[in-house]
Design a protein around this motif. Structure first.
Motif, PDB file in Angstrom:
ATOM      1  N   ASN A 184       0.847  -1.199   0.000  1.00 16.06           N
ATOM      2  CA  ASN A 184       0.000   0.000   0.000  1.00 16.06           C
ATOM      3  C   ASN A 184       0.883   1.251   0.000  1.00 16.06           C
ATOM      4  OD1 ASN A 184      -1.481  -2.246   1.325  1.00 16.06           O
ATOM      5  ND2 ASN A 184      -3.118  -0.750   1.455  1.00 16.06           N
ATOM      6  N   VAL A 185       0.425   2.275  -0.699  1.00 14.63           N
ATOM      7  CA  VAL A 185       1.125   3.558  -0.641  1.00 14.63           C
ATOM      8  C   VAL A 185       0.122   4.634  -0.244  1.00 14.63           C
ATOM      9  CG1 VAL A 185       2.316   5.341  -1.987  1.00 14.63           C
ATOM     10  CG2 VAL A 185       2.877   2.940  -2.368  1.00 14.63           C
ATOM     11  N   VAL A 186       0.511   5.489   0.689  1.00 16.34           N
ATOM     12  CA  VAL A 186      -0.345   6.629   1.043  1.00 16.34           C
ATOM     13  C   VAL A 186       0.444   7.920   0.827  1.00 16.34           C
ATOM     14  CG1 VAL A 186      -1.832   5.377   2.664  1.00 16.34           C
ATOM     15  CG2 VAL A 186       0.232   6.429   3.517  1.00 16.34           C
ATOM     16  N   MET A 187      -0.182   8.868   0.152  1.00 17.85           N
ATOM     17  CA  MET A 187       0.451  10.183  -0.046  1.00 17.85           C
ATOM     18  C   MET A 187       0.066  11.041   1.155  1.00 17.85           C
ATOM     19  SD  MET A 187       1.890  10.025  -3.194  1.00 17.85           S
ATOM     20  CE  MET A 187       2.321  11.725  -3.338  1.00 17.85           C
ATOM     21  N   MET A 188       0.701  10.705   2.269  1.00 19.26           N
ATOM     22  CA  MET A 188       0.371  11.366   3.532  1.00 19.26           C
ATOM     23  C   MET A 188       1.594  11.960   4.187  1.00 19.26           C
ATOM     24  SD  MET A 188      -2.191   9.171   5.833  1.00 19.26           S
ATOM     25  CE  MET A 188      -2.665  10.442   6.938  1.00 19.26           C
ATOM     26  N   GLY A 189       2.657  12.050   3.416  1.00 17.74           N
ATOM     27  CA  GLY A 189       3.877  12.613   3.977  1.00 17.74           C
ATOM     28  C   GLY A 189       3.834  14.133   3.930  1.00 17.74           C
ATOM     29  N   MET A 190       4.984  14.712   3.661  1.00 23.34           N
ATOM     30  CA  MET A 190       5.041  16.176   3.595  1.00 23.34           C
ATOM     31  C   MET A 190       4.361  16.684   2.350  1.00 23.34           C
ATOM     32  SD  MET A 190       8.834  17.342   4.344  1.00 23.34           S
ATOM     33  CE  MET A 190       9.011  18.985   4.932  1.00 23.34           C
ATOM     34  N   GLY A 191       3.613  17.775   2.504  1.00 27.91           N
ATOM     35  CA  GLY A 191       3.090  18.470   1.329  1.00 27.91           C
ATOM     36  C   GLY A 191       1.667  18.103   0.972  1.00 27.91           C
ATOM     37  N   GLU A 192       1.085  18.927   0.112  1.00 25.80           N
ATOM     38  CA  GLU A 192      -0.285  18.725  -0.352  1.00 25.80           C
ATOM     39  C   GLU A 192      -0.214  18.159  -1.772  1.00 25.80           C
ATOM     40  OE1 GLU A 192      -3.609  18.744   0.577  1.00 25.80           O
ATOM     41  OE2 GLU A 192      -3.655  18.126  -1.506  1.00 25.80           O
ATOM     42  N   PRO A 193      -0.467  16.853  -1.924  1.00 30.40           N
ATOM     43  CA  PRO A 193      -0.258  16.230  -3.244  1.00 30.40           C
ATOM     44  C   PRO A 193      -1.061  16.883  -4.362  1.00 30.40           C
ATOM     45  CG  PRO A 193      -1.296  14.684  -1.683  1.00 30.40           C
ATOM     46  CD  PRO A 193      -0.886  15.881  -0.905  1.00 30.40           C
ATOM     47  N   LEU A 194      -2.262  17.350  -4.050  1.00 32.22           N
ATOM     48  CA  LEU A 194      -3.090  17.902  -5.130  1.00 32.22           C
ATOM     49  C   LEU A 194      -2.683  19.328  -5.517  1.00 32.22           C
ATOM     50  CD1 LEU A 194      -6.637  16.415  -4.440  1.00 32.22           C
ATOM     51  CD2 LEU A 194      -4.746  15.514  -5.804  1.00 32.22           C
ATOM     52  N   LEU A 195      -1.742  19.916  -4.787  1.00 37.90           N
ATOM     53  CA  LEU A 195      -1.176  21.191  -5.233  1.00 37.90           C
ATOM     54  C   LEU A 195       0.130  20.965  -5.995  1.00 37.90           C
ATOM     55  CD1 LEU A 195      -1.959  23.607  -2.247  1.00 37.90           C
ATOM     56  CD2 LEU A 195      -3.078  23.484  -4.487  1.00 37.90           C
ATOM     57  N   ASN A 196       0.451  19.714  -6.226  1.00 40.56           N
ATOM     58  CA  ASN A 196       1.598  19.365  -7.085  1.00 40.56           C
ATOM     59  C   ASN A 196       1.134  18.307  -8.075  1.00 40.56           C
ATOM     60  OD1 ASN A 196       4.131  19.013  -8.175  1.00 40.56           O
ATOM     61  ND2 ASN A 196       4.924  17.782  -6.461  1.00 40.56           N
ATOM     62  N   TYR A 197      -0.033  18.575  -8.631  1.00 44.47           N
ATOM     63  CA  TYR A 197      -0.745  17.571  -9.419  1.00 44.47           C
ATOM     64  C   TYR A 197       0.069  17.070 -10.616  1.00 44.47           C
ATOM     65  CZ  TYR A 197      -4.730  15.223 -11.520  1.00 44.47           C
ATOM     66  OH  TYR A 197      -5.566  14.274 -12.023  1.00 44.47           O
ATOM     67  N   ASP A 198       0.717  17.990 -11.335  1.00 51.72           N
ATOM     68  CA  ASP A 198       1.410  17.586 -12.566  1.00 51.72           C
ATOM     69  C   ASP A 198       2.533  16.594 -12.316  1.00 51.72           C
ATOM     70  OD1 ASP A 198      -0.275  19.185 -13.920  1.00 51.72           O
ATOM     71  OD2 ASP A 198       1.147  20.818 -14.250  1.00 51.72           O
ATOM     72  N   GLN A 199       3.145  16.683 -11.146  1.00 51.37           N
ATOM     73  CA  GLN A 199       4.220  15.739 -10.822  1.00 51.37           C
ATOM     74  C   GLN A 199       3.670  14.498 -10.106  1.00 51.37           C
ATOM     75  OE1 GLN A 199       7.427  16.245 -11.843  1.00 51.37           O
ATOM     76  NE2 GLN A 199       6.673  18.111 -12.817  1.00 51.37           N
ATOM     77  N   VAL A 200       2.585  14.678  -9.370  1.00 57.22           N
ATOM     78  CA  VAL A 200       2.021  13.557  -8.603  1.00 57.22           C
ATOM     79  C   VAL A 200       1.299  12.569  -9.526  1.00 57.22           C
ATOM     80  CG1 VAL A 200       0.214  12.961  -6.912  1.00 57.22           C
ATOM     81  CG2 VAL A 200       1.899  14.725  -6.369  1.00 57.22           C
ATOM     82  N   LEU A 201       0.582  13.086 -10.528  1.00 52.02           N
ATOM     83  CA  LEU A 201      -0.198  12.181 -11.384  1.00 52.02           C
ATOM     84  C   LEU A 201       0.665  11.104 -12.054  1.00 52.02           C
ATOM     85  CD1 LEU A 201      -2.865  11.285 -12.694  1.00 52.02           C
ATOM     86  CD2 LEU A 201      -2.482  13.024 -14.467  1.00 52.02           C
ATOM     87  N   PRO A 202       1.775  11.454 -12.742  1.00 51.09           N
ATOM     88  CA  PRO A 202       2.587  10.377 -13.327  1.00 51.09           C
ATOM     89  C   PRO A 202       3.134   9.417 -12.276  1.00 51.09           C
ATOM     90  CG  PRO A 202       3.398  12.555 -14.020  1.00 51.09           C
ATOM     91  CD  PRO A 202       2.306  12.803 -13.046  1.00 51.09           C
ATOM     92  N   ALA A 203       3.393   9.936 -11.066  1.00 52.12           N
ATOM     93  CA  ALA A 203       3.882   9.046  -9.998  1.00 52.12           C
ATOM     94  C   ALA A 203       2.797   8.031  -9.641  1.00 52.12           C
ATOM     95  CB  ALA A 203       4.281   9.871  -8.769  1.00 52.12           C
TER      96      ALA A 203
END
Ligand code: SAH
Ligand code: SF4
Length: 383
Positions: A172-191
């Motif tokens: 399982n992976v959770v994007m719960m670390g540092m930062g707001e993932p949806l304010l870095n959408y362009d880099q988060v989506l391909p990840a």
């Protein structure tokens, strides 16, 4: 790509882009799939070892590509198996990644930004301000490196016995670390796409969770582009209080947020949203707050995760007492709200937070937050 190194960092390239790129170098699309497997599944960074790729292709790769996760500043393993990496992301900034193993799964919590612009009152990342967005390669690099280290430490015997499933130690992976993932959408989506890609990490959409403070327009985009499981940081049951605790609420107030959650559920891999609610003494933990929270849970299918606040000096806030958390959760459970609360793990390595070498301070305290995902039914809270 980095600024000093014009080579392409393969950790940041998802399948469609890779197909285009290898095509531009005169290779068939299936070469991209082979390459993805070498990079992400086998964790091979030496192109010469990619034996089923033609020699000419390997030398093109060696000239034009690199495979570089962020470098590790420290790595710690708790007696209970919880593991933390502190990654250097330049300019004296660090991000933290945490792995929590359990009997039936292993959850990796990764970061999306160095710092955060949302500036929530109770969050040490928010207090630190915003430095920059992480690149896709830095986001996936956390997963790549963690997987590599965990695999390396598995005993030879276990590896010998391992089947495909066992090798997926990070389930399982959770994007719960540092930062707001949806304010870095362009880099988060391909990840995220790489996490789901069968030729890369092959995780199901249910096993990848994006946690957001409620960036409504990007919740809608995520629903269409890559509808993974969604956690929403609620923290307050009314706009007046949420405006204070999560300043983004002034832009996207609760009614809009809840409407966005309901729209998301039409695409989500699970039939509920996880609401996170940090328990702050005398701030959001009264019986009246619990009643208001029950009203919210009637408006959207959800589960509630109560997170005992992890205090830090600049916040001026305190954690609710255990007794208060129990009463608060009982009120919710009595109204039929599915509620969980964190259980503490990995304390021995958390103790060292903020005492790291050099100038880089670990202010992320993510392993504590992660306990929200290491939750147990409310009935089992220790007194
Ligand atoms: N920006 C995203 C994801 C990162 S924060 C978000 O806000 O959802 C991950 C979770 O940790 C959020 O629920 C956040 O509210 C919580 N959190 C932040 N600081 C905390 C603290 N000091 N104690 C407990 N939980 C905290
Ligand atoms: Fe940013 Fe999330 Fe922290 Fe708020 S809780 S400041 S959104 S990282």
């Amino acid at each position: 790509m980095t600024t000093t190194d014009q080579r392409i960092n393969l950790l940041g390239v998802e399948s469609d882009s890779l197909v285009k790129q290898v095509g531009a170098w005169g290779n068939k699309p299936f070469r991209a799939k082979q390459l993805l497997r070498w990079v992400h599944q086998r964790g091979i960074s030496d192109f010469d070892q990619m034996t089923d790729l033609a020699k000419t292709f390997r030398s093109t790769l060696a000239q034009r590509c690199t495979l570089a996760p962020p470098s590790v500043i420290t790595q710690k393993v708790s007696t209970d198996g919880t593991r933390k990496w502190l990654f250097d992301v330049g300019n004296n900034n660090a991000v933290e990644t945490v792995f929590i193993p359990e009997d039936d799964r292993g959850t990796l919590c990764i970061s999306s930004q160095a710092g955060c612009t949302v500036a929530c009152r109770f969050c040490s990342t928010g207090h630190q301000g915003f430095n920059r967005n992480l690149t896709t390669a830095e986001i996936v690099g956390q997963l790549w490196k963690a997987r590599h280290d965990i695999m390396q430490d598995m005993s030879a015997a276990r590896l010998a016995a391992a089947n495909e499933q066992d090798l997926r130690v990070i389930s399982n992976v959770v994007m719960m670390g540092m930062g707001e993932p949806l304010l870095n959408y362009d880099q988060v989506l391909p990840a995220l796409l790489l996490m789901l890609d069968d030729n890369a990490y092959g995780l199901s959409r249910r096993r990848v969770t994006v946690s957001t403070s409620g960036v409504v327009p990007f919740m809608d985009r995520l629903a269409h582009d890559c509808p993974v499981a969604l956690a929403v940081s609620l923290h307050a049951p009314n706009d007046a209080l949420r405006d204070q605790l999560v300043p983004l609420n002034r832009k996207y107030p609760l009614a809009e947020l809840i409407a966005a959650c309901n729209r998301y559920l039409e695409y989500a891999p699970r039939d509920f949203i996880t609401f996170e609610y940090v328990m702050l003494d005398g701030v959001n933990d009264s019986d009246e707050h619990a009643r208001q929270l029950v009203d919210i849970t009637r408006q959207v299918k959800c589960k509630l995760n109560l997170i005992p606040f992890n205090p830090f000096p600049e916040s001026g806030l305190k954690r609710s007492t255990n007794a208060r958390i129990r009463q608060f959760s009982s009120l919710l459970v009595d109204q039929g709200v599915i509620t969980t609360v964190r259980k503490t793990r990995g304390e021995d390595i958390d103790a060292a937070c903020g005492q790291l070498a050099g100038d880089v301070k670990d202010r992320t305290r993510i392993s504590e937050r992660m306990q929200a995902f290491k939750s147990i039914p409310i009935t089992e809270i220790a007194s």
